[in-house]
Design an enzyme around this catalytic site. Structure first.
Site, PDB file in Angstrom:
ATOM      1  N   CYS A   5      -0.651  -3.883 -19.057  1.00  0.00           N
ATOM      2  CA  CYS A   5      -0.422  -2.879 -17.914  1.00  0.00           C
ATOM      3  C   CYS A   5       0.839  -3.621 -16.951  1.00  0.00           C
ATOM      4  CB  CYS A   5      -1.540  -2.800 -17.119  1.00  0.00           C
ATOM      5  SG  CYS A   5      -2.528  -4.080 -16.444  1.00  0.00           S
ATOM      6  N   ASP A  56       2.811  -9.586 -12.875  1.00  0.00           N
ATOM      7  CA  ASP A  56       2.435 -10.934 -12.227  1.00  0.00           C
ATOM      8  C   ASP A  56       2.957 -12.107 -13.217  1.00  0.00           C
ATOM      9  OD1 ASP A  56       1.883 -11.045  -9.743  1.00  0.00           O
ATOM     10  OD2 ASP A  56      -0.213 -10.299 -10.009  1.00  0.00           O
ATOM     11  N   GLU A 108      -2.388 -12.966 -16.662  1.00  0.00           N
ATOM     12  CA  GLU A 108      -1.208 -12.858 -15.971  1.00  0.00           C
ATOM     13  C   GLU A 108      -0.792 -14.163 -15.177  1.00  0.00           C
ATOM     14  OE1 GLU A 108      -2.632 -10.625 -12.358  1.00  0.00           O
ATOM     15  OE2 GLU A 108      -4.750 -11.009 -12.734  1.00  0.00           O
ATOM     16  N   HIS A 134       0.956  -1.086  -0.082  1.00  0.00           N
ATOM     17  CA  HIS A 134       0.058  -0.025  -0.053  1.00  0.00           C
ATOM     18  C   HIS A 134       0.974   1.375  -0.058  1.00  0.00           C
ATOM     19  CE1 HIS A 134      -3.458   2.421   2.125  1.00  0.00           C
ATOM     20  NE2 HIS A 134      -3.164   2.707   0.864  1.00  0.00           N
TER      21      HIS A 134
END
Length: 764
Positions: free
Chosen positions: A676, A629, A605, A364
């Site tokens: 992305c 990922d 991913e 975060h």
């Protein structure tokens, strides 16, 4: 041997400095193995020489004076071969090097093992024996190797602590002390370190000298009184529910708080000039080590009680420590584990960089840092946090590196990078409203990844054409409970309105792995291969349905919503998700909302999804590759783990070939596909992706102007030729170099990630 090993490691962990740690090692190993000599030679990175740092059995006056070149003698041979060397008669070996000042001519048998930490040879641990007929047996060799492996991290940390104070192993002054971590947010920051310590964490308390021991004594006595009162109150409240033997545990706590017990030792250390919190830490750690080394299981478990008592006392001490942190004009915030609350304490405009021992590029704090444009480095293992307070620091968020006590040359070098970055973005502002199209007319959409409204403001100012990835987990992470439908609707409406009429692609809740919710803990041994993404929300449809309902209601009158499903590994997950989405759509329409059915897509991913692109395309409207990922899973590398982060490479041939397959298979059945991730925001990576045929690239807003400038300046044939060339290569590093060289030759060298032309004079 296991008991001996544990005892030595515990003692070393409690050492005050590197020299004390080494002395504990040599004396402990000598006793455990029954040898006449045990010595430690450490490799000094400045001189590239092995220095005798501690010994039991050789002449003590040789410590610090005897040194060998990197490949000199048997010590150099052990280090260069990076494996144990076991000799019955060391003097007969051709590499034997005699030092009369050590007195080692009396000892014939020799066993040396390298001390290696993260592929770096730190030194050599040696035992020697007088009898020439003795050859150390396999068990002894295995024990020494085990000791070396166990202690390597401790030695590395101690060595770093000494180095960061400005002294090398030889006592010479050092600069440009470097620590390697994981890049959390790009950019370069130069500022003063401010260390923030977590509450009630004894291990994080620094040692600190004080001028007023009386004041510290008074603070400590107040804390002891408060803890005694707390324990007595708890004991009285629980007395009716406990048996006498259980109530006796409270008596144990109170006896430990007796004036002649633990408090007396803390007071003695305060009298020696240590502040109360540091004195408490030292005494508690000493008690804990003592109990953990006991043979009796019951007594060993009392170490837990000592720790608990120490935390209670520390908590009260910290409550009484009202001294506010002083934040300099250019603050680099440092902590064992940064939290969003810590960021909020720094006055506006004064936070220039972040450094965290724990955490990852997806944590975060890293997401917040990227949104705020604050250069950040995470995962700084072996970094002595306590030593960084008040020191000048350079944070290299491009390479995941920090420097302490930088030299004038290094400071000037990084200051130039800061100025170049600022000038570059000023020069790119004129491209904001221009389309991203190659010189021969090939159009590619440039989108942004967002999670907060601060992302949106930056994205619009940089000319983003829409949102390619809105991380809906961010509103969940900043709450202390699941956000309500209305709260989610407000978050989503802000994003949709800001970019209307451009599309906003919202990823459904993607928690698990390294994205945890405090109020919905997921404890797994292997979280990245566990319960995460769509797996969680399909198992909890009450979460999924509320989120989709909020998204759909937020899109009323705008109709620019697209929904994306994360962590898809098979077709059935898509079908189940679509069933729930259609159900919510019809329910919301029946409630009177005038909405359109949004386009639904999936993230590619997981390697399994790469080979089901056609099947997935038949069920959804679009695909989006999550390159971060996908790279992690293809290479079996946790990119947030500093120990293996060097193996993570977006330009790996297997990754590029998988990306080509995805776009070819998607376009073969007429499905648009975007991407992305970090690769899309890298100018070189963006060129390759455009050449592959990706319809849109989504990235952090900070990278968008560079990518747009490069793509607008090239033609697609040049890019496809470059792609063909690199697809024939078999090394990610060669591919990266090839792409960088091509961009430099084409005049885009200023857009590449800044590379250091100065060598690190010291690396820890």
């Amino acid at each position: 041997m296991l008991s001996t090993l544990r005892s030595i490691v515990q003692e070393v962990n409690g050492a005050r400095d590197l020299q004390e740690a080494l002395e504990i090692i040599v004396s402990g190993v000598q006793r455990a193995m029954g040898t006449e000599v045990c010595s430690v030679y450490l490799l000094d990175p400045d001189s590239n020489r092995y220095i005798l740092m501690a010994t039991e059995g050789l002449y003590k006056e040789a410590v610090g004076r005897v040194s060998l070149a990197h490949s000199e003698g048997l010590i150099g041979l052990v280090g260069s071969r990076e494996e144990p060397i076991n000799l019955e008669d060391a003097t007969a070996h051709p590499r034997y090097r005699y030092f009369p000042e050590t007195g080692e001519e009396r000892f014939r048998s020799f066993l040396g093992v390298p001390i290696i930490h993260h592929r770096r040879v730190l030194g050599v641990l040696v035992v020697q024996q007088r009898e020439s007929s003795r050859c150390f047996d396999e068990g002894e060799e295995a024990f020494l190797v085990t000791i070396s492996a166990q202690l390597a991290g401790v030695i590395a940390h101690s060595e770093a602590t000494g180095a960061i104070s400005g002294l090398s192993l030889t006592g010479q002054e050092t600069h440009d002390i470097s620590f390697k971590g994981v890049a959390g947010a790009p950019g370069v920051a130069i500022g003063q370190g401010v260390v923030v310590y977590p509450p009630a964490d004894l291990d994080a308390v620094p040692d600190k000298a004080v001028d007023d021991p009386d004041a510290e004594r008074e603070l400590f006595l107040q804390a002891v009184g408060a803890v005694r009162e707390d324990i007595q109150l708890v004991a009285e409240r629980l007395a009716p529910q406990l048996r006498p033997e259980e109530q006796a545990l409270f008596e144990v706590y109170l006896r430990m708080l007796d004036d002649n017990a633990l408090p007396a030792e803390v007071m003695n250390r305060i009298a020696d000039g240590q502040w109360a919190q540091g004195a408490l830490k030292q005494v508690v750690q000493q008690y804990v080590r003592h109990f953990e080394m006991m043979g009796d299981l019951y007594l060993r478990e009392r170490a837990v009680d000592i720790r608990d008592l120490g935390r209670r006392l520390l908590s009260h001490l910290q409550e009484g420590d009202h001294q506010a942190l002083n934040y300099p004009e250019k603050t680099v915030l440092v902590s064992d584990e940064l939290t969003p609350a810590m960021l909020g304490e720094v006055p506006r405009g004064q936070l220039v960089g972040l450094v965290s021992v724990r955490g990852s590029s997806n944590s975060h704090v890293a997401i917040l840092a990227r949104a705020m444009g604050v250069p950040t480095v995470m995962g700084m293992i072996d970094m002595p946090v306590n030593q960084l307070d008040g020191r000048e620091l350079i944070v290299d968020g491009f390479e995941g590196q920090i420097y302490a006590s930088p030299s004038a040359d290094l400071r000037s070098f990084y200051q130039e990078i800061c100025e170049e970055e600022a000038a570059l973005f000023r020069g790119l502002e004129e491209l904001r409203d221009k389309p991203c199209v190659t010189t021969d007319g090939v159009r590619v959409s440039l989108l942004v990844n967002t999670g907060l409204m601060t992302d949106v403001v930056r994205s619009l100012s940089h000319g983003a054409e829409g949102i390619g990835l809105y991380r809906t987990e961010v509103p969940f992470m900043i709450n202390e409970r699941f956000p309500s439908e209305q709260e989610q609707r407000e978050y989503y409406r802000e994003q949709l309105e800001a970019f209307a009429p451009s599309d906003v692609t919202m990823r459904t809740l993607d928690i698990g792995g390294d994205k945890a919710l405090t109020y919905f803990p997921i404890s797994e041994e292997n979280p990245f291969l566990g319960w995460r993404g769509i797996r969680v929300t399909l198992d909890h449809p009450e979460i999924f349905l509320v989120q989709v309902r909020a998204m759909l209601k937020a899109s009323e009158g705008l109709n620019n919503l697209r929904i994306m499903l994360p962590m898809i590994s098979n077709v059935s997950e898509v079908e189940e998700s679509l069933h729930l989405i259609y159900r919510v759509y019809h329910e919301v329409r029946e409630e009177g909302y005038d909405i359109h059915m949004p386009k639904v897509g999936v993230m590619i991913e997981i390697p399994a999804a790469v080979y089901q692109v056609r099947e997935l395309s038949n069920r959804v409207d679009f695909l989006s590759v999550g390159s971060n990922d996908l790279t992690q899973y293809l290479l079996a590398v946790d990119r947030n783990n500093p120990r293996v982060a060097s193996l993570y490479h977006s330009f790996h041939p297997a990754v590029l070939q998988a990306l080509v397959k995805v776009v070819d298979d998607a376009h073969a059945v007429g499905t648009p596909v975007s991407i992305c991730g970090e690769l899309a925001g890298d100018p070189g990576g963006a060129v390759l992706l455009m050449a592959m045929g990706y319809d849109a690239l989504s990235m952090n807003a900070a990278n968008l102007p560079k990518v747009k400038s490069v793509i607008r300046s090239i033609d697609s044939l040049w890019a496809r030729k470059l792609l063909d060339d690199v697809l024939d290569l078999d090394s990610p590093h060669v591919i990266r170099s090839c792409v960088d060289l091509a961009l430099r030759d084409a005049g885009f060298g200023r857009y590449l990630r800044p590379g250091r032309s100065l060598s690190e004079s010291t690396t820890n």
